[in-house]
Enzyme design. Structure first.
Site, PDB file in Angstrom:
ATOM      1  N   CYS A  67       0.983  -1.242   0.237  1.00  0.00           N
ATOM      2  CA  CYS A  67       0.191   0.249   0.247  1.00  0.00           C
ATOM      3  C   CYS A  67       0.839   1.310   0.239  1.00  0.00           C
ATOM      4  O   CYS A  67       0.456   2.182   0.627  1.00  0.00           O
ATOM      5  CB  CYS A  67      -0.982   0.421   1.344  1.00  0.00           C
ATOM      6  SG  CYS A  67      -1.909  -1.577   1.254  1.00  0.00           S
ATOM      7  N   TYR A 108      22.260  -6.297  -4.093  1.00  0.00           N
ATOM      8  CA  TYR A 108      20.871  -5.509  -3.117  1.00  0.00           C
ATOM      9  C   TYR A 108      19.753  -5.200  -3.477  1.00  0.00           C
ATOM     10  O   TYR A 108      18.737  -4.703  -3.662  1.00  0.00           O
ATOM     11  CB  TYR A 108      21.147  -3.862  -3.332  1.00  0.00           C
ATOM     12  CG  TYR A 108      23.202  -3.484  -3.179  1.00  0.00           C
ATOM     13  CD1 TYR A 108      22.980  -3.316  -1.669  1.00  0.00           C
ATOM     14  CD2 TYR A 108      24.174  -3.837  -4.387  1.00  0.00           C
ATOM     15  CE1 TYR A 108      24.524  -3.476  -1.569  1.00  0.00           C
ATOM     16  CE2 TYR A 108      25.079  -2.988  -3.967  1.00  0.00           C
ATOM     17  CZ  TYR A 108      25.298  -3.275  -3.027  1.00  0.00           C
ATOM     18  OH  TYR A 108      26.732  -3.076  -2.920  1.00  0.00           O
TER      19      TYR A 108
END
Ligand SMILES: *Cc1c(COP(=O)(O)O)cnc(C)c1O
Length: 417
Positions: A345, A373
């Site tokens: 969200c 990463y």
């Protein structure tokens, strides 16, 4: 061809080495990080081949991907490790790696981490400030040992990379400028609990043009000469990491060519050479495998909603980084232009924007170049269990990290009553 070595289409189906990614998804679910052991090995060989027969040590910067199976692969190839925490040292110990090949970087080493590293006899502490020098000296004195040190120098060259991953400019928090470094070395030379062994720099990440790396190297060599003038002899030069990789159509530097130029500039100096590559060794050795949940079309913009999100792979949200996104199965239908987004969200939750893809709900996508990463920056935001990790080796698959279970995510929490 996918354009990515070790991740290629065979009969329209994307494989990791010999293994269809679709098989991995059905066996282990999605989202899942998939690493290719052959790709890790090939990247290591490319980076190190020019160093054959030289006094050199390549310390993999494990913060890029610290899965034990990845560390074990590099340790077997002869790698040392660049760590940035006591936790990372414990990972090295967990795979039986040699602490004598570990260098410890980072701006905020705690007393506990320093003591741990001293107890295991690491190769070098890369120090980033005057108070850190004092702290290492005092912990070493208290432990009755001598700490091997280098000072991380900020050579003030512009790496020309993203501001969040540029580290070698005056305004960055990393390292100390050259005049300060000279001062610190002179002070360290008088401290019985430390032994000066090297000089070190690391100017940034994902460098596509190696020129700033050479400029930094020249400044470091000049510093070594200045130090020699004060009677301080330096046995190793650590040039850090930062060499970029190809994410889409960049022309990434060839590691062997980079190394040849570094060696040319070293000339006949008798210096041990050290490097701290992270991304370059792992970035293109991994993909994030995800399944399409919905295709949502709207007049303003279309969305391909997948089951991986910014909590799994943060780079697009954090750095506006581009990752190629490929269909695991070539459907051949009409392509739709859409943003590839996760279920988190946040409007910043996307894996790719404006991508042209022929896909459908239930189909799999591979987010490419996700080996560096990626998993290490993942989180449990939205109470999403972290992805599984799988390592492919030829035609075999190894589950190298289980998918987290939701219950694990709040197992350490208590109601306050
Ligand atoms: C992150 C880091 C590296 C590795 O950087 P890459 O761009 O992944 O090669 C090397 N040295 C230090 C000190 C780092 O912080």
């Amino acid at each position: 061809m996918s354009g990515f070595r070790f991740f290629e289409y065979r009969s329209g189906s994307l494989h990791a080495e010999e293994v269809p990614l679709a098989r991995i998804a059905s066996e282990y679910g999605t989202p899942t990080y998939v690493y290719s052991r052959a790709a890790l090995t090939a990247a290591w060989r490319e980076f190190t081949q020019e160093l054959e027969g030289r006094d050199a040590l390549v310390c993999y910067a494990m913060k890029a991907n610290s899965n034990l199976a990845v560390l074990d692969t590099f340790a077997r190839l002869g790698a040392g490790f660049d760590i940035v925490s006591g936790g990372e040292l414990k990972r090295v110990l967990a795979i039986g790696g040699a602490p004598g090949k570990v260098i410890f970087s980072g701006v905020g080493k705690t007393e506990a981490d320093i003591a741990l590293a001293l107890a295991h006899g690491i190769l070098c502490f890369n120090l980033e400030s005057a108070p850190e020098l004092d702290r290492v000296a005092s912990v070493a004195a208290a432990c009755g040992v001598v700490a091997p040190i280098s000072i991380r120098v900020n050579p003030d060259v512009d790496a020309g990379t993203h501001p969040y991953i540029s580290t070698g400019l005056k305004e960055n928090k990393f390292g100390v400028d050259i005049p300060t470094a000279v001062e610190l070395y002179r002070r360290a030379a008088g401290m019985p609990a430390v032994r000066i062994v090297g000089v070190d720099c690391h100017i940034g990440s994902q460098l596509i043009d190696p020129a700033p790396l050479y400029e930094a190297q020249d400044r470091m060599l000049a510093l070594i000469d200045v130090l020699a003038g004060y009677g301080i002899s330096i046995s190793h030069l650590d040039l850090g990491g930062g060499l970029g990789i190809r994410y889409s159509d960049e022309s990434a530097p060839d590691p062997a060519a980079y190394m040849r130029e570094v060696l040319r500039r070293i000339g006949s100096r008798r210096l041990k050479l050290m490097f701290e590559p992270g991304r370059n060794l792992v970035g293109n050795a991994g993909v994030l495998l995800t399944r399409v949940e919905f295709v949502k079309t709207a007049p303003a913009r279309n969305f391909t909603v997948v089951d991986a999100a910014m909590n799994d792979l943060l780079r697009p949200s954090l750095y506006s980084a581009h990752h190629e996104i490929l269909p695991v199965r070539k459907l051949g239908g009409p392509a739709l232009i859409s943003d590839v987004v996760g279920p988190v969200c946040e409007s910043g939750d996307f894996l790719g924007k404006g991508r042209s893809l022929s896909t459908a709900p239930g189909e799999l996508l591979a987010v490419m170049s996700a080996g560096a990463y990626g998993m290490v920056m993942s989180s449990n935001y939205n109470t999403r269990p972290r992805a599984a990790e799988v390592m492919v080796d030829g035609d075999r698959c190894h589950l190298v990290r289980e998918r987290e279970k939701v219950e694990d995510l709040f197992a350490l929490e208590r109601i306050a009553c």
